[in-house]
Structure formats: C-alpha cells, structure tokens
Design an enzyme around this catalytic site. Structure first.
Site, PDB file in Angstrom:
ATOM      1  N   CYS A 296     -19.934  55.863  41.526  1.00 27.42           N
ATOM      2  CA  CYS A 296     -18.657  55.430  42.068  1.00 27.42           C
ATOM      3  C   CYS A 296     -17.544  55.541  41.016  1.00 27.42           C
ATOM      4  O   CYS A 296     -17.088  56.630  40.727  1.00 27.42           O
ATOM      5  CB  CYS A 296     -18.773  54.018  42.640  1.00 27.42           C
ATOM      6  SG  CYS A 296     -17.370  53.537  43.693  1.00 27.42           S
TER       7      CYS A 296
ATOM      8  N   HIS B 297     -23.621  54.731  46.313  1.00 30.49           N
ATOM      9  CA  HIS B 297     -24.258  53.692  45.505  1.00 30.49           C
ATOM     10  C   HIS B 297     -25.778  53.657  45.665  1.00 30.49           C
ATOM     11  O   HIS B 297     -26.311  52.912  46.498  1.00 30.49           O
ATOM     12  CB  HIS B 297     -23.683  52.321  45.879  1.00 30.49           C
ATOM     13  CG  HIS B 297     -22.266  52.123  45.476  1.00 30.49           C
ATOM     14  ND1 HIS B 297     -21.897  51.565  44.275  1.00 30.49           N
ATOM     15  CD2 HIS B 297     -21.103  52.443  46.113  1.00 30.49           C
ATOM     16  CE1 HIS B 297     -20.576  51.530  44.185  1.00 30.49           C
ATOM     17  NE2 HIS B 297     -20.072  52.058  45.290  1.00 30.49           N
TER      18      HIS B 297
ATOM     19  N   GLU C 110     -27.806  52.194  43.796  1.00 32.64           N
ATOM     20  CA  GLU C 110     -28.303  50.864  43.417  1.00 32.64           C
ATOM     21  C   GLU C 110     -28.365  49.903  44.597  1.00 32.64           C
ATOM     22  O   GLU C 110     -29.092  48.895  44.553  1.00 32.64           O
ATOM     23  CB  GLU C 110     -27.441  50.273  42.289  1.00 32.64           C
ATOM     24  CG  GLU C 110     -26.102  49.692  42.704  1.00 32.64           C
ATOM     25  CD  GLU C 110     -25.006  50.724  42.897  1.00 32.64           C
ATOM     26  OE1 GLU C 110     -23.833  50.335  43.091  1.00 32.64           O
ATOM     27  OE2 GLU C 110     -25.305  51.937  42.862  1.00 32.64           O
TER      28      GLU C 110
END
Length: 244
Positions: free
Chosen positions: A107, A210, A212
């Site tokens: 990001c 993302h 994660e």
C-alpha cells in the site's frame, strides 16, 4: 536459519506511539521468516546497525507520503504525513538498493517506492481520479472487492501464474506517474497501477492491496509473501557465504 526481515513501524500521532499490524508478522512467520520491527528514526548510525541484521525489508502501510518528497504541494485532501518516516524509509531503501537486498512494499510501501524512484502520486483518488472501482473498502478486509489484471512476463505473473486476481483495497492515494525505473505488474479496471517492480533487482516490488489482511483466506497473498521470503533467504545465504 530463518531470514530476518525488517519492517518499518506504523506511527500513531495522537498516542505518540509506534505500532504494528500483527498480520504483517504472522504472514512472514508462516512463510519461514523472522520478522523484526525497526525503530522509527532517521539516525543513519542506528539504521546502519539495524539494517546489517536484515536480509530483507518490508515497507508497510500507514500515513500518506509527504507531497514534498515527490516535489508537489500538499493539497487539503492529502491525509496526515510522517516526514520522519519518509526520511527513514528513504535511507533504508537506499541501502537496500545498493546491496541488492529484497524489498516488498504494501500500500503506502508501493507509493513510497514509486515516489522515492522519481514517480508521483495522486494525493486523493476520489477528488483527482474518480472511478467506479472500490479503492477504499469497508471492513472486513480479508475479502476481494475488485479485480486486477496481471501484466504478463513480470515478477508477479511469474509468482502467481495467472492473468487476473481479486484483491482487497484500502487506500485513498495511488500512483500517478510511474517512476522511470519501475515496471507495472498489475492494474485495476480503471487503469490505476496496483503493483510495480524494479526489473534490474532480485526482488524489489510493491502492491497496492493488503496481503497481511487476506493471507488466511487467500492463497495468492501467501504465494507473494513466500516468494519475498525465499528471495530474502537467498540473500541471507549469499551474505553468509561471502563471509567465509
């Protein structure tokens, strides 16, 4: 031995504290790395000591990149910035590129990579680049809200072996002018660049989505992280061998 990957910390201005989303650490651990949160500092001696321990660098999400960093005036629509983090990441990236150390940007990390290499950013997509693509989703963040097209013959296409994938999306800034040295790896239906890499290096890349948040449900997020960790492991092996 697991490769050590340094992660740039997130900063909470209101609480004046450093923090980290656990997903970053968990996905790296799952893929065989030892993640290490770096201190937020622009002190070159401290960064040199910390970077010496790292086999890879992960540029995390967070505040907007300061427009002054890429030669623009700050607009009212730009979000909070953290100049000390910009300075820190600039120094770390300089060292990583000089040593051909693997780098993954997520990001803001992609946006910073682009700005640091001579590109520019949209400070606010909703006002500067209107689109029907959902770039700023509501939670939960572990689901795909739009698709991206993967560019053939790029690092990402090599890793994922597919032409399209669904991604989550939580950002209000994005790449405007791509840095000359970077090559696009993926784009959204509205043409916004969603991933880019530095072809001349072993593994220097960034994605707008993302992993994660998505890795527990999304195999593609794991594949990307695993490729990064593997590159870091190779870097560690080369560093180890060069000492003996």
């Amino acid at each position: 031995m697991r490769p050590t990957i340094g992660l740039t910390p997130l900063y909470d201005e209101e609480k004046q504290s450093f923090w980290m989303l656990p997903g970053y650490l968990e996905i790296l651990e799952q893929c065989g790395a030892a993640p290490m949160i770096l201190p937020l500092t622009a002190n070159t001696e401290v960064l040199e000591a910390c970077f010496a321990l790292c086999d890879g660098l992960l540029l995390t999400g967070g505040q907007d990149v300061a427009p002054s960093f890429y030669g623009a005036e700050m607009q009212e629509t730009c979000g909070a910035v953290c100049p000390s983090r910009d300075a820190m990441e600039a120094e770390l990236l300089r060292r990583a590129l000089a040593m051909n150390c693997p780098v993954l940007g997520v990001c803001r990390g992609l946006q910073f990579l682009n700005a640091a290499l001579g590109g520019t950013l949209y400070q606010d997509l909703p006002t500067e680049r209107r689109s029907t693509v959902e770039h700023h989703m509501a939670p939960p963040y572990d689901r795909a809200v739009h698709k991206v097209t993967v560019v053939a013959d790029t690092l990402l296409s090599e890793i994922l072996q597919k032409k399209e994938l669904g991604v989550n999306s939580y950002h209000h800034q994005g790449i405007s002018k791509l840095a000359p040295a970077l090559r696009e790896m993926a784009h959204a239906a509205d043409g916004l660049i969603e991933a880019a890499y530095l072809p001349e290096k072993r593994f220097v890349a960034g994605v707008q989505w993302h992993p994660e948040f998505a890795f527990r449900k999304d195999p593609d997020s794991v594949k990307l992280a695993q490729a990064f960790v593997n590159a870091c492991a190779e870097n560690r092996q080369k560093k180890y061998c060069s000492r003996y």
